[in-house]
Write a protein that holds these residues in place. Structure first.
Motif, PDB file in Angstrom:
ATOM      1  N   ALA A 281      38.877  53.915  51.194  1.00 36.23           N
ATOM      2  CA  ALA A 281      38.956  52.825  50.196  1.00 36.23           C
ATOM      3  C   ALA A 281      39.848  53.247  49.024  1.00 36.23           C
ATOM      4  CB  ALA A 281      37.557  52.476  49.693  1.00 36.23           C
ATOM      5  N   ALA A 282      39.685  54.496  48.581  1.00 33.64           N
ATOM      6  CA  ALA A 282      40.520  54.986  47.483  1.00 33.64           C
ATOM      7  C   ALA A 282      41.979  55.087  47.932  1.00 33.64           C
ATOM      8  CB  ALA A 282      40.023  56.343  47.006  1.00 33.64           C
ATOM      9  N   ALA A 283      42.184  55.459  49.208  1.00 38.55           N
ATOM     10  CA  ALA A 283      43.553  55.547  49.736  1.00 38.55           C
ATOM     11  C   ALA A 283      44.199  54.160  49.753  1.00 38.55           C
ATOM     12  CB  ALA A 283      43.537  56.141  51.144  1.00 38.55           C
ATOM     13  N   ALA A 284      43.407  53.141  50.123  1.00 40.95           N
ATOM     14  CA  ALA A 284      43.934  51.764  50.107  1.00 40.95           C
ATOM     15  C   ALA A 284      44.282  51.370  48.675  1.00 40.95           C
ATOM     16  CB  ALA A 284      42.911  50.807  50.694  1.00 40.95           C
ATOM     17  N   GLY A 285      43.462  51.826  47.733  1.00 42.20           N
ATOM     18  CA  GLY A 285      43.739  51.562  46.321  1.00 42.20           C
ATOM     19  C   GLY A 285      45.025  52.220  45.876  1.00 42.20           C
ATOM     20  N   TYR A 286      45.266  53.398  46.403  1.00 46.41           N
ATOM     21  CA  TYR A 286      46.506  54.134  46.088  1.00 46.41           C
ATOM     22  C   TYR A 286      47.718  53.345  46.586  1.00 46.41           C
ATOM     23  CZ  TYR A 286      50.051  57.828  46.635  1.00 46.41           C
ATOM     24  OH  TYR A 286      51.205  58.562  46.599  1.00 46.41           O
ATOM     25  N   VAL A 287      47.619  52.797  47.797  1.00 46.42           N
ATOM     26  CA  VAL A 287      48.721  52.003  48.357  1.00 46.42           C
ATOM     27  C   VAL A 287      48.974  50.774  47.466  1.00 46.42           C
ATOM     28  CG1 VAL A 287      49.493  50.656  50.354  1.00 46.42           C
ATOM     29  CG2 VAL A 287      48.270  52.812  50.701  1.00 46.42           C
ATOM     30  N   GLY A 288      47.877  50.153  47.004  1.00 47.05           N
ATOM     31  CA  GLY A 288      48.009  48.995  46.124  1.00 47.05           C
ATOM     32  C   GLY A 288      48.698  49.366  44.818  1.00 47.05           C
ATOM     33  N   LEU A 289      48.337  50.539  44.305  1.00 45.56           N
ATOM     34  CA  LEU A 289      48.923  51.003  43.042  1.00 45.56           C
ATOM     35  C   LEU A 289      50.429  51.267  43.211  1.00 45.56           C
ATOM     36  CD1 LEU A 289      47.755  51.627  40.244  1.00 45.56           C
ATOM     37  CD2 LEU A 289      47.713  54.020  40.888  1.00 45.56           C
ATOM     38  N   LEU A 290      50.793  51.833  44.368  1.00 48.28           N
ATOM     39  CA  LEU A 290      52.225  52.080  44.627  1.00 48.28           C
ATOM     40  C   LEU A 290      53.001  50.768  44.646  1.00 48.28           C
ATOM     41  CD1 LEU A 290      52.320  54.892  47.354  1.00 48.28           C
ATOM     42  CD2 LEU A 290      52.617  55.113  44.888  1.00 48.28           C
ATOM     43  N   SER A 291      52.370  49.716  45.170  1.00 44.93           N
ATOM     44  CA  SER A 291      53.039  48.407  45.197  1.00 44.93           C
ATOM     45  C   SER A 291      53.340  47.936  43.779  1.00 44.93           C
ATOM     46  CB  SER A 291      52.167  47.358  45.882  1.00 44.93           C
ATOM     47  OG  SER A 291      51.839  47.760  47.163  1.00 44.93           O
ATOM     48  N   LEU A 292      52.415  48.212  42.859  1.00 49.51           N
ATOM     49  CA  LEU A 292      52.637  47.811  41.467  1.00 49.51           C
ATOM     50  C   LEU A 292      53.790  48.604  40.846  1.00 49.51           C
ATOM     51  CD1 LEU A 292      48.955  47.412  40.194  1.00 49.51           C
ATOM     52  CD2 LEU A 292      50.574  45.620  40.768  1.00 49.51           C
ATOM     53  N   PHE A 293      53.833  49.896  41.142  1.00 48.66           N
ATOM     54  CA  PHE A 293      54.953  50.719  40.655  1.00 48.66           C
ATOM     55  C   PHE A 293      56.280  50.199  41.243  1.00 48.66           C
ATOM     56  CE2 PHE A 293      51.811  53.950  39.405  1.00 48.66           C
ATOM     57  CZ  PHE A 293      52.390  54.448  38.258  1.00 48.66           C
TER      58      PHE A 293
ATOM     59  N   LEU B  19      52.507  35.326  41.140  1.00 53.37           N
ATOM     60  CA  LEU B  19      52.778  36.766  40.986  1.00 53.37           C
ATOM     61  C   LEU B  19      51.619  37.463  40.264  1.00 53.37           C
ATOM     62  CD1 LEU B  19      56.576  36.976  40.062  1.00 53.37           C
ATOM     63  CD2 LEU B  19      55.485  37.920  42.085  1.00 53.37           C
ATOM     64  N   SER B  20      51.070  36.796  39.257  1.00 50.11           N
ATOM     65  CA  SER B  20      49.938  37.385  38.519  1.00 50.11           C
ATOM     66  C   SER B  20      48.727  37.537  39.429  1.00 50.11           C
ATOM     67  CB  SER B  20      49.568  36.506  37.317  1.00 50.11           C
ATOM     68  OG  SER B  20      50.669  36.347  36.490  1.00 50.11           O
ATOM     69  N   TRP B  21      48.536  36.545  40.286  1.00 44.99           N
ATOM     70  CA  TRP B  21      47.421  36.636  41.247  1.00 44.99           C
ATOM     71  C   TRP B  21      47.601  37.860  42.144  1.00 44.99           C
ATOM     72  CZ3 TRP B  21      47.173  36.022  46.713  1.00 44.99           C
ATOM     73  CH2 TRP B  21      45.887  35.914  47.236  1.00 44.99           C
ATOM     74  N   GLY B  22      48.847  38.066  42.615  1.00 43.28           N
ATOM     75  CA  GLY B  22      49.128  39.226  43.467  1.00 43.28           C
ATOM     76  C   GLY B  22      48.898  40.540  42.728  1.00 43.28           C
ATOM     77  N   VAL B  23      49.328  40.590  41.465  1.00 46.57           N
ATOM     78  CA  VAL B  23      49.129  41.810  40.664  1.00 46.57           C
ATOM     79  C   VAL B  23      47.630  42.040  40.445  1.00 46.57           C
ATOM     80  CG1 VAL B  23      49.475  42.811  38.357  1.00 46.57           C
ATOM     81  CG2 VAL B  23      51.381  41.701  39.522  1.00 46.57           C
ATOM     82  N   TYR B  24      46.909  40.950  40.170  1.00 45.73           N
ATOM     83  CA  TYR B  24      45.458  41.060  39.955  1.00 45.73           C
ATOM     84  C   TYR B  24      44.767  41.605  41.220  1.00 45.73           C
ATOM     85  CZ  TYR B  24      40.626  39.389  39.824  1.00 45.73           C
ATOM     86  OH  TYR B  24      39.258  39.315  39.900  1.00 45.73           O
ATOM     87  N   LYS B  25      45.134  41.062  42.376  1.00 49.25           N
ATOM     88  CA  LYS B  25      44.495  41.510  43.628  1.00 49.25           C
ATOM     89  C   LYS B  25      44.815  42.987  43.893  1.00 49.25           C
ATOM     90  CE  LYS B  25      42.532  38.912  46.139  1.00 49.25           C
ATOM     91  NZ  LYS B  25      41.095  38.524  46.120  1.00 49.25           N
ATOM     92  N   SER B  26      46.045  43.399  43.585  1.00 40.23           N
ATOM     93  CA  SER B  26      46.407  44.810  43.811  1.00 40.23           C
ATOM     94  C   SER B  26      45.670  45.729  42.846  1.00 40.23           C
ATOM     95  CB  SER B  26      47.916  45.010  43.644  1.00 40.23           C
ATOM     96  OG  SER B  26      48.589  44.397  44.682  1.00 40.23           O
ATOM     97  N   THR B  27      45.496  45.248  41.616  1.00 38.75           N
ATOM     98  CA  THR B  27      44.776  46.054  40.625  1.00 38.75           C
ATOM     99  C   THR B  27      43.322  46.237  41.066  1.00 38.75           C
ATOM    100  OG1 THR B  27      46.196  45.066  38.954  1.00 38.75           O
ATOM    101  CG2 THR B  27      44.288  46.253  38.159  1.00 38.75           C
ATOM    102  N   ILE B  28      42.729  45.153  41.534  1.00 34.37           N
ATOM    103  CA  ILE B  28      41.332  45.233  42.012  1.00 34.37           C
ATOM    104  C   ILE B  28      41.242  46.212  43.189  1.00 34.37           C
ATOM    105  CG2 ILE B  28      39.511  43.896  43.188  1.00 34.37           C
ATOM    106  CD1 ILE B  28      39.740  43.226  40.235  1.00 34.37           C
ATOM    107  N   LYS B  29      42.252  46.109  44.066  1.00 35.52           N
ATOM    108  CA  LYS B  29      42.253  46.956  45.267  1.00 35.52           C
ATOM    109  C   LYS B  29      42.377  48.434  44.883  1.00 35.52           C
ATOM    110  CE  LYS B  29      44.854  47.402  49.584  1.00 35.52           C
ATOM    111  NZ  LYS B  29      46.144  47.092  50.219  1.00 35.52           N
ATOM    112  N   SER B  30      43.094  48.706  43.786  1.00 33.96           N
ATOM    113  CA  SER B  30      43.318  50.111  43.416  1.00 33.96           C
ATOM    114  C   SER B  30      42.143  50.719  42.649  1.00 33.96           C
ATOM    115  CB  SER B  30      44.602  50.237  42.591  1.00 33.96           C
ATOM    116  OG  SER B  30      44.465  49.572  41.369  1.00 33.96           O
ATOM    117  N   ARG B  31      41.123  49.893  42.335  1.00 35.67           N
ATOM    118  CA  ARG B  31      39.998  50.379  41.526  1.00 35.67           C
ATOM    119  C   ARG B  31      39.258  51.573  42.140  1.00 35.67           C
ATOM    120  NH1 ARG B  31      36.238  45.744  39.257  1.00 35.67           N
ATOM    121  NH2 ARG B  31      35.613  45.750  41.417  1.00 35.67           N
ATOM    122  N   PRO B  32      39.016  51.560  43.457  1.00 38.90           N
ATOM    123  CA  PRO B  32      38.304  52.725  44.032  1.00 38.90           C
ATOM    124  C   PRO B  32      39.013  54.055  43.767  1.00 38.90           C
ATOM    125  CG  PRO B  32      38.397  50.941  45.621  1.00 38.90           C
ATOM    126  CD  PRO B  32      39.255  50.527  44.467  1.00 38.90           C
ATOM    127  N   LEU B  33      40.328  54.006  43.666  1.00 38.42           N
ATOM    128  CA  LEU B  33      41.079  55.241  43.397  1.00 38.42           C
ATOM    129  C   LEU B  33      40.748  55.757  42.003  1.00 38.42           C
ATOM    130  CD1 LEU B  33      43.299  57.244  44.324  1.00 38.42           C
ATOM    131  CD2 LEU B  33      44.940  55.761  43.190  1.00 38.42           C
TER     132      LEU B  33
END
Lengths: 442, 43
Positions: A281-293, B19-33
């Protein structure tokens, strides 16, 4: 003179150029869905079994071929249809892209209905890929013409939209499949159809509001610098451009920059799990974070290039990028997870920046005359890197694991290799000189 | 004829909202990290 013709898209006096970036982004954020295709891989591999794959189901590898075909077609169609896109104008090109891309999604839905993988290849891969190529270059070349004072920012906005397409396309696909899933269906068929409809609306909106500047148009209140005046007069046709060393040096620059970025993106999830023992789950979060970067880098780095110059910013991508790649194994050895995330995020931001800055670089060297068509031919470098890069990375990692290297260290060689590729890219960038006048259109 | 400001607002909203929705979903997804990062860093 019909609604789609180039003449009908010429902006009247008083038109606000800030209406054009949303048109470009509206098109790019749809076709950027291709980056989110991976969310369909597992569901499409269990269409018959629904809850788990059963004999007769497609394999994930076979489904992934559709993605590779799409990326290959992106490069080929951009190269072949680039001149047509320049001649026909952005509205016709975006509408053609709409029919190809959304039609491809429609065929993908039929592929699921009849469980015919060739239809998926034909629809999502071949037809959809042509849509990607057409829809990618038209908005970018239009924006470059509207912002002679800020070409880097202009291309950054459009190509940021493409990166945003992945952020929208992946969760949208997942949510639609969840909504339509049932005891007998994974929901992919309906998801493809709904996405085709939504994307068609967005792309039609982009096509409706897009405009090209009149031949004598200048930005309000902006006095063109001597450099901008000389660039405005610079005209290198695509047939000459692709025979220049500058074109092939930039082809190498883009190819190496993309390949290096894929060194992280292509293996991000397993890499962080192996190197830092984080949860899936954390790894998936990392992938999501890279997309933002990736998204942020496209706009910020490309905008910065208006101040540093294109050659300067690519030197930053290559030198800093190589240094960051060399530092990544060190973060693993010392257990610095936060630093690892930050460094790899910066690498990916520069990977995105490289994509976004290249059209402005082309404009600097060849002028805006046929910059879309030249960009189209250059995009074959991306196709090449997107297909070859992941294979290279996968094979090296697999070979290292097979040789008994501990999982945490299997990525080090790949990371060092990527740093080396970036240094080769640096040399190519440094060799770029202004195009000889014999190639200019008289 | 000048472009009406409402056209600009509508056009930008049409792209900023998704685009904001996409950023929001990605931010939520990255929370476990982020939840895991401090624990792993302290090891």
């Amino acid at each position: 003179m019909n609604f789609l013709s180039r003449e009908r898209t010429i902006a009247p006096p008083g038109f606000n150029r800030w209406l054009v970036p949303p048109a470009a982004i509206a098109a790019h954020m749809c076709i950027g869905q291709v980056y989110g295709f991976s969310v369909f891989k597992k569901p499409l591999a269990k269409i018959l079994g629904v809850t788990s794959p059963m004999p007769g189901d497609w394999s994930e590898a076979n489904v992934g071929v559709a993605y590779s075909i799409a990326l290959a077609m992106l490069g080929l169609s951009a190269a072949f249809f680039g001149k047509w896109v320049e001649r026909s104008g952005p509205r016709k090109a975006i509408i053609a892209s709409l029919f190809c891309f959304c039609g491809g999604l429609g065929l993908s839905s039929l592929a699921v209905q009849f469980h015919q993988i060739w239809l998926l290849y034909l629809g999502y891969g071949f037809l959809g890929g042509i849509g990607l190529g057409l829809g990618y270059i038209a908005p970018v070349s239009t924006l470059v013409k509207w912002f002679p004072d800020r070409p880097g920012m202009a291309t950054g906005m459009a190509i940021m939209g493409f990166g945003g397409g992945a952020l929208i396309g992946a969760p949208l696909g997942e949510e639609l499949m969840q909504r339509f899933a049932s005891a007998t269906s994974v929901g992919a068929k309906e998801a493809f159809l709904v996405m085709a409809g939504l994307y068609a609306i967005s792309m039609a909106f982009g096509a409706a509001i897009v405009r090209v500047p009149a031949a004598d148009w200048k930005p309000d209140g902006h006095i063109l610098t001597a450099k901008e005046v000389s660039n405005a007069a610079l005209k290198v046709p695509v047939d000459s451009a692709w025979k220049t060393p500058q074109f092939w040096l930039l082809w190498m620059v883009l190819c190496l920059n993309v390949t290096a970025g894929i060194g992280i993106l292509g293996q991000a999830s397993p890499m962080i799990q192996d190197m830092f023992k984080v949860t899936p789950a954390a790894a998936a979060g990392y992938v999501g974070l890279l997309s933002l970067f990736n998204l942020g880098g496209r706009f910020l780095w490309s905008s910065l290039s208006d101040y540093t110059g294109r050659k300067g910013i690519y030197c930053v991508y290559f030198i800093v990028g190589a240094a960051l790649y060399l530092s990544v194994p060190w973060t693993q050895q010392h257990g610095y997870l936060t630093l690892f995330v930050l460094l790899t995020g910066l690498i990916i931001s520069m990977y995105g920046g490289g994509f976004a800055t290249i059209p402005a670089y082309l404009r600097d060297l060849f002028g805006t005359y046929q910059v879309g068509a030249i960009h189209g031919r250059l995009i074959t470098a991306w196709s090449m890197a997107a297909i070859v890069g992941p294979q290279l990375v996968d094979r090296i990692s697999a070979a290292k694991k097979a040789a008994g290297v501990p999982p945490a260290e299997t990525y080090n060689f790949t990371l060092y290799l990527m740093a080396g590729l970036l240094l080769v890219g640096l040399v190519c960038n440094l060799l770029v000189r202004p195009v000889a006048t014999k190639h200019h259109l008289s | 004829m000048k472009t009406a400001p409402y056209k600009l607002i509508i056009a930008w909203m049409a792209v900023i909202v998704p685009l904001s929705w996409g950023v929001y979903k990605s931010t939520i997804k990255s929370r476990p990290l982020f939840l895991q990062a401090p624990a792993a860093a302290n090891k």
